[in-house]
Every structure is written in C-alpha cells, then in structure tokens.
Design an enzyme around this catalytic site. Structure first.
Site, short mmCIF file in Angstrom:
data_model
loop_
_atom_site.label_atom_id
_atom_site.label_comp_id
_atom_site.label_asym_id
_atom_site.label_seq_id
_atom_site.Cartn_x
_atom_site.Cartn_y
_atom_site.Cartn_z
N GLN A 262 1.41 -1.15 -0.20
CA GLN A 262 0.07 0.15 0.32
C GLN A 262 0.71 1.36 0.35
O GLN A 262 0.33 1.89 -0.65
CB GLN A 262 -0.81 0.01 1.44
CG GLN A 262 -1.81 -1.16 0.76
CD GLN A 262 -2.61 -0.93 0.11
OE1 GLN A 262 -2.76 -1.58 -1.50
NE2 GLN A 262 -3.81 0.45 -0.20
N HIS A 265 1.75 2.89 -3.75
CA HIS A 265 0.42 4.00 -4.36
C HIS A 265 0.85 5.23 -4.46
O HIS A 265 1.24 6.14 -5.07
CB HIS A 265 -0.55 3.76 -3.55
CG HIS A 265 -1.42 2.61 -4.08
ND1 HIS A 265 -1.97 2.37 -5.09
CD2 HIS A 265 -1.72 1.79 -2.98
CE1 HIS A 265 -2.98 1.56 -5.52
NE2 HIS A 265 -2.39 1.33 -4.20
N HIS A 333 -9.11 -0.48 3.68
CA HIS A 333 -8.88 -2.17 3.66
C HIS A 333 -8.02 -2.75 5.55
O HIS A 333 -7.58 -2.51 5.46
CB HIS A 333 -7.37 -2.65 2.93
CG HIS A 333 -7.14 -1.80 1.56
ND1 HIS A 333 -7.26 -0.57 1.29
CD2 HIS A 333 -7.88 -1.79 0.03
CE1 HIS A 333 -7.45 -0.29 -0.43
NE2 HIS A 333 -7.79 -0.96 -0.76
N HIS A 425 -53.33 19.38 4.48
CA HIS A 425 -52.95 17.73 4.13
C HIS A 425 -54.01 17.09 4.28
O HIS A 425 -54.45 15.83 3.84
CB HIS A 425 -51.42 16.95 5.26
CG HIS A 425 -49.83 17.47 4.59
ND1 HIS A 425 -49.54 18.59 4.74
CD2 HIS A 425 -49.09 17.16 4.47
CE1 HIS A 425 -48.84 18.81 4.44
NE2 HIS A 425 -47.84 17.90 3.85
#
Length: 441
Positions: A262, A265, A333, A425
């Site tokens: 990782q 990256h 992760h 309503h």
C-alpha cells in the site's frame, strides 16, 4: 522507518478520543475546494475550450479534441500485451460474478387489503467514471467502476482519464484497452477537477452525467465536494490505507510485504499494523528494512509513506483492544492475520473490506478477488460502503391504495396532519370523501 504507538497502558479511551490517538494522513479537501472552484466554473462557462486550456497547463498536452477517437481504443486493445489482456479479462470475469449477484429486484408489500407499497430499483441514467493518471496507471479502477455500473443497468457510461504527453495527448493505452474490453466506448482525455466539471455541467463534446465515481487526487475529491447535490458521487477518496490486525502467529514477511504494497501507491498512503505481540512488531520492522531495500518506488513513495504521520505500528494489550483500535480506525483495507482470523473478522464493524488470513492479501482484492477496490478512506468506513451495484441504483416507493383502503386510514392521516398544524394535508383526503372523514372500521 515506521513509528510506534504504544497503547498497552491504561484502558483505551472511547470514541473520538481513541480515533485521535491513531495515525491518519492530512487531507484538507476544504482548502483544495477554493482552488478548484474557478476551474469548475470555467469549464461550466467555456466547455471544451477550458478543457483544452487546462490540458496544456496541467498536462503539457495540446489537445485537438477531448473525446478519444474509437480507433484509438481499438488500437490500444490490439497492441495490449497478451498477458495483461488475459489478466484484465479474468479480473473483469470475477468482478462480474460478484457484482451480478448484487442486483436487486422490485418487491411489493401488502400493507393492508387493497393497499400496497412497491419498492422498485431504478439505475441512474448516465454515469461519468474517473480513472486517475499521475504516478501509476490504474486499469483495475476502470474495471471496479464500470462493472457495477453496467451490472446495475446504467444506460450511458462514459470515462475520463488525464491526457498523457507520452501518448500523444491520449490517456494511457492500458486504460483505453480496459475500456475497450468493457465496451466503454465514450472516453475523454480530461483529468482532475476539470474532468469532474465536464461530467457535472456537460460540454460541447460530453453530455452531463447524473453521477461521478472513481478515485483521484485531492483536486478530484474537492471537485466532487463542490458538485455534490448537482451530481451524485461515490465518495471523496483520500489517500489509500491498510491496517493489519495480527498476533504472534502472523508471518512478519507477509505483514511487511502487505504494508509495503500500500505504501507504494503514494507518499501519503497509510500503513498501520495493530498487534499485541512486541516480537512480531520488531520482526516486521526488520522485514520492512530488508524488503524496502529490494523494491521499487523507494524514495519517492514507500519511505515517505512508512515514515509519515499516517503510518505506525500500534501495540495493544490484547486482541480485544486490537479490535477496538481497528474499529476506531475504520480502515479502507483491513487484513486480519491471527490464529482465529475468521472469528475476529466477524466482529469487525468498521472497514471498507476485510481480508481474512495469510492467503487473502489486499493485492488480491485490488485485482482479482471479485470484490470491489473502490472503498471508503479516512475513517469513512464507519458510515459508508465501498462501490457496488447498489451505488448506481435508486430505490423508489410506488404507493397503490384502493378507495376502501384509503378510507380505512383517513382518520389517522387527518389526526396527524392537524397535530402538525398542516390542515391542508388532511383536507386532501377529506376532498375525496365529500369533505367528511370516513368512519373507521
């Protein structure tokens, strides 16, 4: 190379106090927002001309057209290394298997005799996908974004990726080849915030999209935030993260290799080991030195990532505390390498994706597990999910009541409307029954 955080002393704090003790990359999207705002507005007003100008300024490319010609996609696929093509095809196959199973079907519930509510699932009409350029090329991200959109039934799928001077102003050829394999034939040479703006507003070449997904740098994340409300987004993706929860049974060679995977990256990538074993921590530190020295991207990515404030070895008293730490961290992760990995994984509440045991490394999920690798970062796993078919679907309730079914409940509706001081309503129902409330049965 990597720091330590020792949490073996007093009882762990709760909630935000624990999160504040854990390593995390600084990722100031709000500051970036002010810088992307004029770019986004410029694309809104000038369209393709702005995209061409930004390609020259940011990518050192002279574009003659923003949309990638069909022949460029075909050429990229024809020239693709056969081994890479086979790997991409297998990744697509496995990803389709998993995401096809995520399809949702309409369901009708009979609330009362004569009264039903159906939830139908409708895909968004048009999606813009983003595939980053920069330090690496990510055809895998094309797969992870396109497949769930296609399996959801999205009618129109377009993709943008930064133009590359090395390839004559086209996106990287492996990105183009992946698009060709997936049947995505609408591709644009546009990167960064300007690509998101292109999809949000549309230009002469590109129709506007309802949604934009895909990972990118901080400028892409800021543009997504800027346009949230006008378009749907998957997430504001931050720097990638791995957390490994491990005990003394874990192999330090595996753990170190996964942390490095990782870290390569980006210099802001986070690599975190949580363990109750000081022996494992020391062994992993030694392995990091050995393995980093033998790999690529050492000085520009891996060493800064491992040495940064976002990475650490966190020592805990036991695995119960380890579980509390990884839940507070909410990793993109999470690997669990312990004696009872599956049982511990079942107890984790916050993670983008969980990888169980020594034979399910994050790298498998990045490419060929069949799972999706577009996952929440920055602790967002405590409230958000990774990309899936569901990301591209909208649930719409369809209400169907007969006259008798409405009459039976009118008195309740009128009572609630009057309790909320909204008499019109209730009047909307009374009008259907001669301005009288039907007697309940």
């Amino acid at each position: 190379m990597i720091s330590r955080i020792d949490l073996r002393g007093d009882a762990l704090p709760e909630g935000g106090a624990l999160r504040d003790l854990l390593p995390r990359a600084e990722f100031d999207v709000e500051a970036a927002l002010e810088k992307v705002r004029p770019i986004c507005e410029d694309v809104h007003h000038r369209g393709d001309a702005a995209l061409v100008e930004y390609a020259k300024r940011f990518d050192q490319v002279e574009l003659t057209h923003v949309r990638v010609p069909a022949e460029a996609l075909a050429d990229a696929l024809e020239q693709l290394d056969p081994a890479v093509r086979a790997a991409l095809e297998e990744s697509i196959r496995r990803t389709r298997i998993v995401h096809r199973a995520q399809r949702r079907t309409s369901h009708t519930t009979q609330v009362v005799p004569g009264g039903t509510v159906t939830e139908k699932w409708v895909p968004v009409q048009r999606v813009g996908l983003y595939a980053p350029g920069g330090r690496s090329v990510y055809p895998s991200s094309v797969i992870m974004n396109a497949v769930p959109a296609q399996e959801a039934g999205v009618e129109s799928v377009a993709l943008a990726s930064p133009p590359q001077a090395e390839f004559g102003g086209l996106p990287h050829p492996t990105i183009l080849a992946a698009c060709a394999l997936l049947g995505v034939d609408e591709v644009y040479a546009a990167g960064g915030a300007q690509a998101v703006a292109m999809f949000a507003h549309g230009t002469e070449s590109c129709a506007p999209a309802n949604m934009v997904t895909g990972p990118g740098n901080i400028w892409v994340a800021a543009a997504k935030r800027y346009f949230t409300g006008r378009i749907g987004i998957d997430a504001e993706a931050g720097p990638t993260e791995i957390a490994v929860l491990a005990d003394s049974t874990a192999d330090p060679v595996h753990v170190a290799a996964d942390l490095i995977s990782q870290a390569e990256h980006d210099p802001m990538a986070a690599a975190v080991l949580v363990t109750d074993s000081e022996e494992l921590a020391s062994a992993v530190e030694a392995e990091l030195k050995t393995q980093v020295a033998a790999t690529k991207h050492v000085d520009d990515r891996i060493v800064p990532a491992l040495a940064g404030r976002q990475s650490a070895i966190v020592l805990v008293r036991d695995l119960e505390d380890g579980l509390k730490v990884v839940d507070a961290y909410g990793a993109e992760h999470l690997e669990i390498q312990t004696a009872d990995a599956a049982a511990l994984a079942d107890r984790v509440r916050n993670a983008g994706a969980i990888f169980i045991g020594p034979w399910a490394p994050v790298s498998l999920g990045d490419y060929c597990a069949g799972s999706n690798h577009v996952l929440p970062t920055g602790g967002c796993a405590c409230h958000s999910s990774g990309l899936s078919v569901q990301s591209f679907l909208r649930g719409i309730h369809v209400v169907d009541y007969t006259r008798d079914a409405l009459a039976e409940v009118t008195h309740h509706v009128v009572t609630l409307a009057e309790a909320e001081d909204l008499p019109a309503h209730g009047a909307a129902l009374k009008a259907r029954f001669g301005w009288k409330v039907p007697e309940s049965k």
